[in-house]
Each structure stands twice: as structure tokens, then as C-alpha cells.
Motif scaffolding. Structure first.
Motif, PDB file in Angstrom:
ATOM      1  N   THR A 187      35.544  39.187  49.949  1.00 55.17           N
ATOM      2  CA  THR A 187      35.622  37.900  50.636  1.00 55.17           C
ATOM      3  C   THR A 187      35.067  37.909  52.051  1.00 55.17           C
ATOM      4  O   THR A 187      34.869  36.846  52.634  1.00 55.17           O
ATOM      5  CB  THR A 187      37.076  37.408  50.680  1.00 55.17           C
ATOM      6  OG1 THR A 187      37.867  38.349  51.421  1.00 55.17           O
ATOM      7  CG2 THR A 187      37.645  37.268  49.264  1.00 55.17           C
ATOM      8  N   SER A 232      33.866  30.142  49.182  1.00 55.64           N
ATOM      9  CA  SER A 232      34.460  30.455  47.882  1.00 55.64           C
ATOM     10  C   SER A 232      33.971  29.490  46.812  1.00 55.64           C
ATOM     11  O   SER A 232      33.661  29.885  45.678  1.00 55.64           O
ATOM     12  CB  SER A 232      35.986  30.400  47.978  1.00 55.64           C
ATOM     13  OG  SER A 232      36.484  31.370  48.870  1.00 55.64           O
ATOM     14  N   MET A 284      38.522  41.517  40.212  1.00 53.51           N
ATOM     15  CA  MET A 284      39.337  41.945  41.347  1.00 53.51           C
ATOM     16  C   MET A 284      38.761  41.345  42.622  1.00 53.51           C
ATOM     17  O   MET A 284      37.546  41.424  42.877  1.00 53.51           O
ATOM     18  CB  MET A 284      39.364  43.463  41.455  1.00 53.51           C
ATOM     19  CG  MET A 284      40.043  44.151  40.272  1.00 53.51           C
ATOM     20  SD  MET A 284      41.797  43.744  40.093  1.00 53.51           S
ATOM     21  CE  MET A 284      42.497  44.637  41.485  1.00 53.51           C
ATOM     22  N   ILE A 285      39.618  40.733  43.413  1.00 47.54           N
ATOM     23  CA  ILE A 285      39.224  40.126  44.685  1.00 47.54           C
ATOM     24  C   ILE A 285      39.673  41.063  45.806  1.00 47.54           C
ATOM     25  O   ILE A 285      40.866  41.365  45.932  1.00 47.54           O
ATOM     26  CB  ILE A 285      39.857  38.737  44.849  1.00 47.54           C
ATOM     27  CG1 ILE A 285      39.379  37.819  43.712  1.00 47.54           C
ATOM     28  CG2 ILE A 285      39.493  38.140  46.201  1.00 47.54           C
ATOM     29  CD1 ILE A 285      40.118  36.490  43.657  1.00 47.54           C
ATOM     30  N   THR A 294      43.728  30.795  48.260  1.00 48.70           N
ATOM     31  CA  THR A 294      43.875  31.269  46.876  1.00 48.70           C
ATOM     32  C   THR A 294      42.878  30.593  45.935  1.00 48.70           C
ATOM     33  O   THR A 294      43.009  30.701  44.711  1.00 48.70           O
ATOM     34  CB  THR A 294      45.302  31.006  46.376  1.00 48.70           C
ATOM     35  OG1 THR A 294      45.559  29.582  46.374  1.00 48.70           O
ATOM     36  CG2 THR A 294      46.327  31.697  47.266  1.00 48.70           C
ATOM     37  N   ALA A 327      41.075  33.016  43.282  1.00 52.42           N
ATOM     38  CA  ALA A 327      41.975  33.526  42.248  1.00 52.42           C
ATOM     39  C   ALA A 327      42.445  32.405  41.323  1.00 52.42           C
ATOM     40  O   ALA A 327      42.426  32.550  40.089  1.00 52.42           O
ATOM     41  CB  ALA A 327      43.172  34.217  42.892  1.00 52.42           C
ATOM     42  N   LYS A 378      44.186  41.036  43.066  1.00 56.21           N
ATOM     43  CA  LYS A 378      43.736  41.040  44.448  1.00 56.21           C
ATOM     44  C   LYS A 378      44.183  42.330  45.127  1.00 56.21           C
ATOM     45  O   LYS A 378      45.307  42.793  44.909  1.00 56.21           O
ATOM     46  CB  LYS A 378      44.270  39.835  45.224  1.00 56.21           C
ATOM     47  CG  LYS A 378      43.805  39.817  46.678  1.00 56.21           C
ATOM     48  CD  LYS A 378      44.215  38.575  47.438  1.00 56.21           C
ATOM     49  CE  LYS A 378      43.725  38.650  48.878  1.00 56.21           C
ATOM     50  NZ  LYS A 378      44.088  37.470  49.682  1.00 56.21           N
ATOM     51  N   ALA A 438      44.501  43.735  49.003  1.00 53.51           N
ATOM     52  CA  ALA A 438      44.428  43.440  50.439  1.00 53.51           C
ATOM     53  C   ALA A 438      44.125  44.727  51.184  1.00 53.51           C
ATOM     54  O   ALA A 438      44.927  45.671  51.149  1.00 53.51           O
ATOM     55  CB  ALA A 438      45.738  42.837  50.927  1.00 53.51           C
TER      56      ALA A 438
END
Length: 260
Positions: free
Chosen positions: A65, A114, A132-133, A141, A144, A156, A158
Motif C-alpha cells: 500500500t 486503492s 495478502m495486503i 479497509t 480488503a 493483511k 502490518a
């Protein structure tokens, strides 16, 4: 080249992402005011993030992202070698991901958000794929939620967190007084700025020109009452931001507001 002569630009990016843009502003004759509104820090659970990256390595698609997500992933796991399709929300993220992997990266070229990524044919029908983000803690969100609605198995990881940075009141007053334009690179940064600005400073702040990353943040600025229509670069890379700054009315006219 003095396209930005006299233009005073408050760059609100986190420190690691700000310096190249600040240098470019000053090379073009402007004056960069360096004051981040967010700081990038390690994730709350680094061990959990490392496990997530281990799982993500074999996913069908990996969406990064931000450039911070790329840096955070390889900082946590220097030997990270994902095998699936790589995708990035914006040009700067795609460039960072190509540099980290040496591989082709899928990214939108027009709408670098996005929503722009979701409009690519690769994500029209992701049913049955594991996506997978890779990003920061919290945040939107949209990716997703939409991919799940389209049938993908979504996870996801982080790999960093954003922490608000609050300048002292005298520093904030000086920045608002001096800046002709503010470069805002996320909705979170704009929300934080609104929260920390005293009521007495709002009239001056609302008079400033904003450069914003998306239509969503532009609308948020309008809701907050900014007097001038925010400018939105076609991409949030340094070159596009610089071109947008050159369109500001104060650019090239030697206008300044003192010193912060």
C-alpha cells in the motif's frame, strides 16, 4: 530554474520520505518547511508481522500500500522472497518494490489509489486466490473489503505504524503564518492537522493552498472549510508534486511570509 521562486511549502511527510521532495523544492527556487505530521515506527507486534510475511511469501497476490510498507517488510525480513504477483497502489510504491525484488510490479498509472488498483483487470475476478495486503496498522479497509466481496481470500500484514507528530503551538503558528502551500500526503495527516490546530489559527490555515493525494482527501479538505480548491497531482511522486506546486498562484512571484 526558479519555477517555485518565493513559494514556501510546508512538507508534512514523515521524515524519511520528505528530504528528496524538500531538496527538489529548493532546487526549483522554493523554500521547504520541514515539519512532519506523522512518524513511521516499527509495528506493535514485530514477531507477528514476521510470521505474517512468512505466510504472505507464497500468496497468489501481494499488494503493497505504500513505500513505507515495502521498507517495513524488508526491514523485518531481509530475506523476504515473495513468489506471487506483486502489486502496488502508487508509482513510488511500485518503484520501491521493483528495487527490492528486481521483478515486474503491477500498479495503476492514472488513478493511483486503492480504487485505481481495484480497477485493474488482474483484480476483476480474484475468486479463489489468496491475496495478502502489506501495509501499516489501521488505515482504510477498501482493498480488503472489495477483494473479499469479489471472492478472494484476503489477509493483511502490518509492517509499520503511523504515529502522530504534534508541533509545539509556537511552531505551528509560525508554520501556518509562513507557508503558502501545504503538501498533505494522507487523509490521516490532514485529520491530525485539523485536530491539533487551535480555533484562533483556523482562519489563517483555511486560507492556505493544499496539495492532496486523492479525491477523498480533497473532499475532506472542502468539508473542513479550506477556501481554495486543493490541488491534486496525477501521482504522488516528487516530480508530479513539483509540477503541481508550480501551478500555485504564489509560485514564481517571490512571495514569502517571513521565516518559521
Amino acid at each position: 530554474m526558479n519555477r517555485l521562486s518565493g513559494l514556501r511549502v510546508w512538507v508534512t511527510r514523515p521524515v524519511a520520505q520528505a528530504e528528496a521532495l524538500c531538496d527538489a523544492i529548493e532546487a526549483a527556487g522554493g523554500h521547504a518547511l520541514r515539519q512532519p505530521l506523522l512518524a513511521i515506527e516499527a509495528p506493535t507486534d514485530p514477531a507477528g508481522s514476521d510470521r505474517g510475511l512468512n505466510s504472505a511469501a507464497g500468496a497468489d497476490d501481494l499488494i503493497f500500500t505504500s513505500a513505507n510498507a515495502v521498507a517495513g517488510a524488508w526491514r523485518l525480513r531481509p530475506d523476504f522472497r515473495p513468489t506471487g504477483q506483486l502489486a502496488a497502489v502508487g508509482a513510488a510504491t511500485a518503484a520501491a518494490l521493483r528495487a527490492a525484488t528486481g521483478r515486474k510490479v503491477l500498479a495503476p498509472t492514472v488513478d493511483t489509489t486503492s480504487e485505481g488498483l481495484l480497477a485493474l483487470s488482474r483484480f476483476d475476478n480474484p475468486a479463489g486466490r489468496r491475496v495478502m495486503i502489506i501495509g501499516g496498522e489501521g488505515g482504510r479497509t477498501t482493498l480488503a473489503d472489495t477483494l473479499e466481496q469479489r471472492g478472494a481470500e484476503v489477509g493483511k500484514v502490518a509492517v509499520y505504524r503511523r504515529q502522530p507528530v504534534t508541533p509545539s503551538r509556537p511552531r505551528l503558528q509560525a508554520l501556518v503564518a509562513e507557508a503558502d502551500v501545504l503538501v498533505i500526503t494522507s487523509g490521516e495527516a490532514l485529520t491530525h492537522l485539523a485536530a491539533i490546530t487551535p480555533a484562533a489559527l483556523w482562519p489563517d490555515l483555511r486560507a492556505r493552498q493544499l496539495v492532496v493525494p486523492s479525491e477523498r482527501v480533497l473532499k475532506r479538505a472542502q468539508d473542513l472549510g479550506f477556501n481554495t480548491m486543493p490541488l491534486r497531482p496525477p501521482r504522488m511522486d516528487d516530480a508530479a508534486i513539483l509540477e503541481t506546486l508550480a501551478r500555485c498562484p504564489a509560485a514564481g512571484h517571490g512571495i514569502g511570509r517571513g521565516s518559521a
